[in-house]
Motif scaffolding. Structure first.
Motif, short mmCIF file in Angstrom:
data_model
loop_
_atom_site.label_atom_id
_atom_site.label_comp_id
_atom_site.label_asym_id
_atom_site.label_seq_id
_atom_site.Cartn_x
_atom_site.Cartn_y
_atom_site.Cartn_z
N PHE A 113 39.80 26.63 22.22
CA PHE A 113 38.69 27.55 22.02
C PHE A 113 39.13 28.95 22.40
N LEU A 118 40.95 23.33 26.24
CA LEU A 118 39.84 22.81 27.04
C LEU A 118 40.35 21.72 27.99
N CYS A 143 34.38 26.07 33.32
CA CYS A 143 34.61 26.81 32.08
C CYS A 143 33.40 27.68 31.80
N MET A 150 29.81 26.54 30.48
CA MET A 150 29.94 26.08 29.11
C MET A 150 29.79 24.57 29.02
N LEU A 152 30.33 21.36 25.82
CA LEU A 152 30.68 21.04 24.44
C LEU A 152 29.58 20.18 23.84
N PRO A 164 31.35 24.65 21.20
CA PRO A 164 31.15 25.15 22.56
C PRO A 164 29.84 25.93 22.64
N LEU A 206 36.21 32.90 27.15
CA LEU A 206 36.46 31.66 27.89
C LEU A 206 37.44 31.89 29.01
#
Length: 213
Positions: A113, A118, A143, A150, A152, A164, A206
């Protein structure tokens, strides 16, 4: 010698189950039975390759016109009770495209990402199966999108999609100050959620923290 070797092999065979303390989702999913809803959660050390090892599992199946059966499984405990019937479409677990799910999960650890890989392990995971397919969220507390944690969002019906995301209300100050004539509106301290995702192609948002081994 042979007896000792046999005991050692038995110990190694059952060690993952004993140490994990989790429930194998596929040991309890009624593939050919009609269900209305399946939900599951992983509370810690949630690895995508072993997403089916969960801490608790709930299955709701039809019973009669007015009641459903709710089955809750946690560790070695299984409980059943009747609940008011849900107004939900019935389906079978075999309707899910499990090949697409497994293929997506397999590639999740190599998913990148904005140039950052990740993590291979997540803080927690939640999932639900309905007539519309499978939905899962992998939460990563280390993250961030901007300053917002964050997760997913993975959805699978005929195909699977991984996106994301962050929470729409992240960074919002929801304090209200009442006066005799006016009420102060919430102050938007940090723009997150859908508004933040619009600018993902322009700003590297990120940031991965180093895991403490």
């Amino acid at each position: 010698m042979k007896k000792g070797l046999s005991l050692a092999l038995l110990f190694l065979l059952f060690l993952p189950l004993a140490s994990a303390g989790k429930v194998n989702l596929f040991n309890h999913l009624p593939g050919n039975e009609t269900v209305k809803l399946v939900t599951f959660e992983c509370h810690s050390n949630c690895t995508p390759e072993e997403w089916f090892m969960v801490d608790n599992l709930t299955i709701i199946k039809p019973y009669n016109e007015t009641s459903d059966v709710k089955i809750t499984i946690t560790g070695n405990e299984s409980r059943q009770k009747l609940i008011p019937a849900r107004n939900s479409t019935q389906f079978t677990i075999n309707n899910i495209n499990w090949s697409a799910v497994n293929e997506t999960i397999k590639n999740l650890t190599s998913y990148k990402f904005l140039g950052s890989t990740l993590p291979k392990q997540y803080t927690r995971m939640t999932g639900r199966i309905t007539e519309n397919g499978l939905e899962m969220e992998f939460h990563c507390d280390d993250c961030f999108l901007g300053k917002c944690p964050m997760f997913l969002d993975m959805t699978c019906n005929t195909t699977c999609k991984v996106e994301p995301k962050t929470f729409a209300d992240c960074g919002m100050d929801m304090r209200y100050t009442k006066t005799t004539t006016t009420t102060q509106k919430p102050e938007n301290k940090q723009t997150c959620g859908p508004a933040l995702l619009v600018g993902l192609a322009l700003i590297p948002l990120l940031i991965r923290r180093e895991k403490v081994s």
